[in-house]
Design a protein around this motif. Structure first.
Motif, short mmCIF file in Angstrom:
data_model
loop_
_atom_site.label_atom_id
_atom_site.label_comp_id
_atom_site.label_asym_id
_atom_site.label_seq_id
_atom_site.Cartn_x
_atom_site.Cartn_y
_atom_site.Cartn_z
N LYS A 118 59.65 -96.44 53.91
CA LYS A 118 59.81 -95.22 54.71
C LYS A 118 59.56 -93.94 53.92
N ASP A 119 59.84 -93.90 52.61
CA ASP A 119 59.60 -92.68 51.86
C ASP A 119 58.12 -92.29 51.88
N ILE A 143 53.32 -96.80 62.36
CA ILE A 143 53.14 -98.10 63.02
C ILE A 143 53.30 -99.27 62.06
N PHE A 144 53.11 -99.06 60.75
CA PHE A 144 53.23 -100.14 59.78
C PHE A 144 54.66 -100.44 59.37
N THR A 145 55.62 -99.61 59.81
CA THR A 145 57.00 -99.79 59.34
C THR A 145 58.01 -100.01 60.45
N GLU A 187 57.38 -87.05 43.75
CA GLU A 187 56.39 -86.00 43.52
C GLU A 187 55.09 -86.29 44.26
N ASN A 188 54.66 -87.55 44.22
CA ASN A 188 53.41 -87.91 44.89
C ASN A 188 53.52 -87.79 46.40
N VAL A 189 54.65 -88.22 46.95
CA VAL A 189 54.85 -88.13 48.39
C VAL A 189 54.86 -86.67 48.84
N LYS A 190 55.37 -85.79 48.00
CA LYS A 190 55.37 -84.36 48.32
C LYS A 190 53.95 -83.85 48.49
N VAL A 191 53.04 -84.26 47.60
CA VAL A 191 51.64 -83.85 47.71
C VAL A 191 51.00 -84.42 48.98
N VAL A 192 51.28 -85.70 49.25
CA VAL A 192 50.76 -86.34 50.47
C VAL A 192 51.26 -85.60 51.71
N ARG A 220 53.66 -86.52 61.40
CA ARG A 220 53.20 -86.80 60.04
C ARG A 220 53.11 -88.30 59.80
N ASP A 221 54.15 -89.03 60.19
CA ASP A 221 54.18 -90.48 59.98
C ASP A 221 53.06 -91.17 60.73
#
Length: 521
Positions: free
Chosen positions: A127-128, A134-136, A259-264, A307-308
């Motif tokens: 989830k993070d 749809i994949f989760t 940090e990476n998820v923040k950029v995404v 977003r998800d």
């Protein structure tokens, strides 16, 4: 092998993660895991003596074995699948059951799919990065997203728009290759295909191309790099029982993941903002019926949920095509006789003489023409057999159950089928299972011969079968027809053996560097 993993000599010759062992919580976790192993071995011995009535699959190891072999994770799982077929791994909290048996796969995906769900365990791990996409998710959220997205793959008008997008991108791709061939440049085809597939999915998802959004494609490339890194760290959660502790203290891989998820997130939220403003300003798009516009019609959707949904769509749209085409070119470089055979079929079917007239060449690629390319379709399918975009299909058992082979699965067990391992099973494909052999998909009349989706599981099956299967094949066939009809590919280093990244999807590690030359008329 990851640079943070070092080898420590032991009787089994395993590679141990020093980062893992340096964690103060590791020793008690290892001790607990092996105590559980002893307990499970005791239970297994009682089963063998007939003191327990339930039948279970053999124990093939523990979560620690996966961690020690993380540098060769999927090939390690092939080793276990080849030895056991269906087996269990032990973790501190549940059994993990892995199967490569098509009968079991059909039961999980079609006969009793309501009992094999994403569940809280998968959702918590994913989830993070993937949120409630749809994949989760299961239930109403899954049905809602699938219903809206299915519209983009089912109507004739939208299929025509998608085909237009693929043709435009194929022409741009051909110009890039032509310039490289003229200047004798080395190209990284993994980057080339990633940009082309991202460009296509942005047009389908947002009705715009990334250059019109950002002024260049560099921001989308940055997004892809950060997403792939986040994907690798998310995958490691499945074998690292300390990940929640690391997340709580914001240390190690979990700090980097954040940090990476923040950029995404920044990237995806920017896309949503741009599209929302265009809709508010009544700006028209030549790419009609995009996914985001359809979801924006639901006024009660939060920005987080949008977003998800969109992030999951981008991932699904880019990864099958970009990874599939990259492995496709790699295998054709390793087998130039097959590359020539595919190119010969393309030229015979298209019957277009001037292969440097890229626009004219691609406009000949109608649906009817593409359907006649049986050997090309077989070669793409053979690529996906060996290198499926999604190498594992992970489910959670909702209630105690018995698989068709007579073995029990307990409530809460992780139940995983293995597209990557299944593609290499001699029991399923014969003694030549590890060979790249498109002919295995061709019948005596020279036509493509499909296999059971429970044997060839690259696109799942049943109610969760990939909505974009035909979308992906159409895009790959248009790209492949264009570039193989016009160019010849050779590896820059012909002795190099490609390895895969340790991510949720199966990408080539370190890129695919090739030399391109123009194919003779």
């Amino acid at each position: 092998m990851d640079e943070h993993i070092y080898k420590s000599t032991s009787s089994s010759g395993m590679a141990i993660s020093m980062d893992f062992l340096s964690n103060p919580f590791s020793i008690p976790i290892i001790t607990t895991t092996y105590l559980l192993l002893l307990l499970c071995l005791y239970v297994y011995s009682q089963q063998r003596k007939g003191k327990l009535t339930k039948k279970y699959h053999p124990i093939a190891g523990t979560m620690l074995n996966q961690l020690f072999n993380f540098h060769r994770f999927h090939d390690y799982m092939v080793d276990l699948a080849s030895k056991h077929g269906t087996y269990r791994l032990i973790t501190p909290f549940r059994y993990e059951v892995y199967t490569s048996d098509p009968v079991n796969v059909e039961y999980i995906l079609t006969t009793n799919p309501e009992n094999y769900i994403k569940g809280t365990y998968n959702h918590t791990i994913l989830k993070d990065l993937l949120g409630n996409g749809i994949f989760t998710v299961d239930g109403d959220k899954w049905r809602e997203q699938r219903k809206v997205k299915s519209h983009n793959f089912s109507t004739k008008a939208l299929r025509e728009v998608n085909t237009l997008i693929f043709r435009e991108n194929a022409v741009e791709l051909a110009h890039t290759l032509s310039e490289a061939a003229t200047n004798n440049q080395i190209l990284d085809m993994s980057v080339i295909f990633m940009r082309a597939s991202l460009d296509a999915v942005f047009k389908v998802a947002f009705g715009m191309d990334p250059e019109s959004m950002f002024g260049s494609s560099e921001e989308s490339v940055r997004f892809n790099d950060f997403f792939d890194d986040a994907s690798a760290m998310t995958l490691k959660r499945y074998v690292d029982v300390t990940w929640k502790i690391k997340k709580y203290f914001n240390i190690g891989t979990e700090a980097k993941l954040k940090e990476n998820v923040k950029v995404v997130d920044e990237f995806v939220y920017k896309l949503i903002k741009i599209k929302t403003e265009q809709i508010d300003n009544n700006e028209d798009s030549r790419y009609k019926g995009d996914v985001l516009t359809r979801f924006l019609q639901f006024k009660d959707m939060s920005p987080q949920y949008l977003r998800d949904i969109i992030l999951n769509f981008i991932i699904a749209g880019k990864d099958t095509t970009s990874s599939g085409m990259t492995w496709f070119i790699y295998l054709l470089c390793k087998h130039p006789e097959i590359q020539d055979k595919v190119a010969k079929e393309i030229k015979e079917v298209i019957k277009f003489k001037d292969v440097m007239d890229f626009t004219g060449f691609v406009n000949v690629m109608t649906e009817d023409v593409l359907e006649k390319m049986h050997y090309l379709h077989a070669t793409l399918t053979e690529t996906l057999r060996l290198y499926p975009a999604v190498p594992l299909g992970v489910k959670i058992c909702a209630e105690d159950d018995v698989l068709p082979d007579g073995c029990h699965v307990n409530k809460g067990d992780m139940m995983t089928y293995q597209p990557y391992a299944m593609g290499r099973m001699k029991l399923l494909w014969g003694d030549d299972a590890n060979e790249f052999k498109p002919e295995r998909w061709i019948d005596e009349n020279g036509c493509f011969r499909p296999e059971s989706p429970f044997k060839f599981t690259a696109f799942q099956a049943g109610q969760r079968i990939c909505l974009g299967k035909e979308f992906a094949y159409r895009e790959m066939k248009i790209f492949a027809s264009m570039i193989l009809g016009c160019f010849v590919f050779k590896l820059d280093d012909e002795n190099k053996q490609a390895k895969f990244k340790k991510t949720l999807n199966l990408h080539i590690n370190g890129g695919l560097h090739v030399r391109v030359s123009k194919r003779a008329q």
